[in-house]
Design a protein around this motif. Sequence first.
Motif, short mmCIF file in Angstrom:
data_model
loop_
_atom_site.label_atom_id
_atom_site.label_comp_id
_atom_site.label_asym_id
_atom_site.label_seq_id
_atom_site.Cartn_x
_atom_site.Cartn_y
_atom_site.Cartn_z
N ALA A 20 8.49 42.19 70.87
CA ALA A 20 7.67 42.90 69.89
C ALA A 20 8.17 44.32 69.69
O ALA A 20 8.27 44.81 68.55
N LEU A 21 8.50 45.00 70.78
CA LEU A 21 8.96 46.38 70.68
C LEU A 21 10.32 46.48 69.98
O LEU A 21 10.58 47.42 69.24
N ILE A 29 1.29 47.03 67.02
CA ILE A 29 1.39 46.08 68.12
C ILE A 29 0.13 46.17 68.96
O ILE A 29 -0.22 47.24 69.47
N ILE A 30 -0.55 45.04 69.07
CA ILE A 30 -1.75 44.93 69.88
C ILE A 30 -1.42 44.04 71.06
O ILE A 30 -0.99 42.89 70.88
N ALA A 67 1.13 49.50 82.62
CA ALA A 67 2.56 49.16 82.63
C ALA A 67 3.07 48.89 81.21
O ALA A 67 4.18 49.29 80.85
N ALA A 68 2.26 48.23 80.39
CA ALA A 68 2.65 47.94 79.01
C ALA A 68 2.78 49.23 78.20
O ALA A 68 3.74 49.40 77.44
N HIS A 69 1.82 50.14 78.37
CA HIS A 69 1.90 51.43 77.68
C HIS A 69 3.15 52.19 78.10
O HIS A 69 3.82 52.81 77.27
N TYR A 77 7.36 54.17 71.50
CA TYR A 77 6.34 53.52 70.67
C TYR A 77 4.98 53.56 71.34
O TYR A 77 4.86 53.73 72.55
N GLU A 78 3.96 53.40 70.52
CA GLU A 78 2.60 53.30 71.01
C GLU A 78 2.08 51.90 70.73
O GLU A 78 2.44 51.28 69.73
#
Length: 138
Positions: A20-21, A29-30, A67-69, A77-78
């Motif tokens: 996704a990133l 992106i959720i 960890a994802a953040h 990215y956010e």
Amino acid sequence: MALLVALDESEPGWAALEYALEEHADDGIIVAHVADPNRSGYGEFAHLGAEAMRERMREAAADLFDAAHARAADQGYEITTELLVGQPAPAIVEYALDHDVDRIAVGSHGRSGVSRVLLGSVAERIARRAPVPVTIVR
């Protein structure tokens, strides 16, 4: 475009986030994690109680989201995060229906043979039921 990433603790789950990133960085992106109370070990609810189990699930999800953040921030990215409760496939599909999601990315656990036939996989159930395109990442 809104892209929903179904994230669990597995390597394929993290691969879905990386996909996704890399491929949808300009999109919203959720990242959703599903806490499934039915996956608790035998007797955990009876031993710890329902509220303690829910708190453990929230804490585990918070760690996963941190960890994802961090991974997203490392790439500049956010992301936004959502904790869902229930069985993973229906919860992800329902979220997509209710929140105008345009695509779902989910990791494949690579099941094959008898376990795939008997159990199916979360990714396959999402792909079959989702109202939007689904990308299954290995």
